[in-house]
Scaffold this motif. Structure first.
Motif, PDB file in Angstrom:
ATOM      1  N   VAL A  90      -4.077   2.193  -2.401  1.00  0.00           N
ATOM      2  CA  VAL A  90      -3.652   3.543  -2.086  1.00  0.00           C
ATOM      3  C   VAL A  90      -4.589   4.157  -1.047  1.00  0.00           C
ATOM      4  N   GLY A 105      -9.078   5.859  -5.823  1.00  0.00           N
ATOM      5  CA  GLY A 105      -8.220   5.615  -4.655  1.00  0.00           C
ATOM      6  C   GLY A 105      -9.048   4.828  -3.642  1.00  0.00           C
ATOM      7  N   ARG A 131       0.827  -1.194   0.000  1.00  0.00           N
ATOM      8  CA  ARG A 131       0.000   0.000   0.000  1.00  0.00           C
ATOM      9  C   ARG A 131       0.867   1.252   0.000  1.00  0.00           C
ATOM     10  N   ALA A 176       0.199   3.575  -8.149  1.00  0.00           N
ATOM     11  CA  ALA A 176      -0.242   2.495  -7.260  1.00  0.00           C
ATOM     12  C   ALA A 176      -1.055   1.473  -8.046  1.00  0.00           C
TER      13      ALA A 176
END
Ligand code: C2E
Ligand code: CA
Ligand code: CA
Ligand code: CA
Length: 282
Positions: free
Chosen positions: A233, A252, A198, A226
């Motif tokens: 993320v 996200g 992460r 990401a």
């Protein structure tokens, strides 16, 4: 000589401690606070951007001292790092967070992971992996419910070594997050080879997504990075609905921030969970 002595005395009577003496005093008080159980942890919720479900907690150090008042972690951690106190302090944080989370799991109150911040110095501690394993055993927390947060700069101090240790931690079943992402100088080629789960976008970028086109561009780029590295993320420091909408539009996955909740003490967090679950289902 007598006059000089009196001047010195006045100097101290006025309470003008030098920076070194202040630091020394802070260190002494911190050591006592650790030994006497005066430190505590607060827990900040991590929320899914798609369905608002609770995804995890981050444990954050809290210290209230009768004489010094509230001492924020940004002041505590550097002193602890300079004096070596970070090792017993970091171990206490880890044990306390794992024990509390295991208790919440047993009580059926929640079943999400807890994230604990590690200092760069802990990453270089020779027995870090064994210590983490020992605390998981002692507290009965399953490894998949522990996540360790390391800043980008801590990991980039010695990327080769960091990679080996992160791999050992990952092999235990623990998840790894890169904290304050975007503030350091990541070597993206290194990052690609890191065993991580992460990225956490530093809150300085989140703060500017609607007002600063550069912050917006950085957040977009980090989320895209990401996604392409197949990492989750988390946006830190989300304070407004508009900031959340921005992160959500980029897909996200998670956010933290005052929009949802600040870091809460144990009882407050229990109340938060009860009310959040009701809210979520309606
Ligand atoms: P961090 O790991 O980046 O933690 C996020 C900080 O942002 C926390 O500050 C949190 O209270 C604050 N925050 C969360 N949401 C918002 C928001 O919406 N707006 C604003 N303005 N702030 C928000 P805190 O608790 O003061 O901690 C500061 C830093 O101290 C942490 O940054 C972390 O680097 C360090 N720290 C805290 N606890 C520990 C610990 O147990 N061990 C280590 N090594 N470091 C710790
Ligand atoms: Ca963190
Ligand atoms: Ca952070
Ligand atoms: Ca930070």
């Amino acid at each position: 000589a007598k006059a000089a002595g009196r001047n010195n005395l006045q100097f101290f009577e006025q309470g003008m401690l030098s920076a070194a003496e202040q630091l020394n005093n802070l260190e002494k008080r911190l050591r006592q606070a650790l030994e006497q159980g005066e430190l505590s942890l607060a827990y900040q919720p991590k929320i899914a951007t798609d369905d608002n479900s609770l995804k995890g907690l981050e444990a954050l150090l809290r210290w209230y001292d009768a004489e010094l008042g509230t001492v924020p972690p940004d002041r505590i951690i550097p002193v602890a790092e300079d004096t070596g106190l970070i090792l017993p302090l970091g171990e206490w944080v880890l044990r306390t967070a794992c024990a509390q989370t295991a208790a919440w799991h047993r009580e059926g109150r929640l079943a999400v992971p807890v994230a604990v911040n590690l200092s760069a110095i802990q990453l270089n501690q020779h027995d870090l992996v064994r210590m983490v394993q020992k605390i998981l055993n002692e507290t009965g927390l399953a490894p998949q419910f522990l996540e360790l947060e390391l800043t980008e700069s801590a990991v980039m101090q010695n990327p080769e070594r960091a990679r080996a240790i992160l791999q050992e931690l990952r092999d235990l079943g623990v998840a790894i997050s890169i904290d304050d992402f975007g503030t350091g100088y990541s070597n993206l080629a290194q990052l690609k080879r890191f065993p991580i789960d992460r990225l956490k976008i530093d809150r300085s970028f989140t703060a500017g997504v609607l007002t600063d086109s550069q912050d917006a561009a950085i957040v977009q780029a980090v989320v895209a990075l990401a996604h392409s590295l197949k990492l989750d993320v988390v946006a830190e420091g989300v304070e407004t609905q508009e900031q959340l909408d921005f992160i959500r539009a980029l897909n996200g996955q998670q956010y933290q921030g005052y929009l949802c909740s600040k870091a809460l003490g144990v009882r407050e967090l229990e109340r938060f969970i009860d009310s959040w679950q009701t809210q979520e289902n309606t």
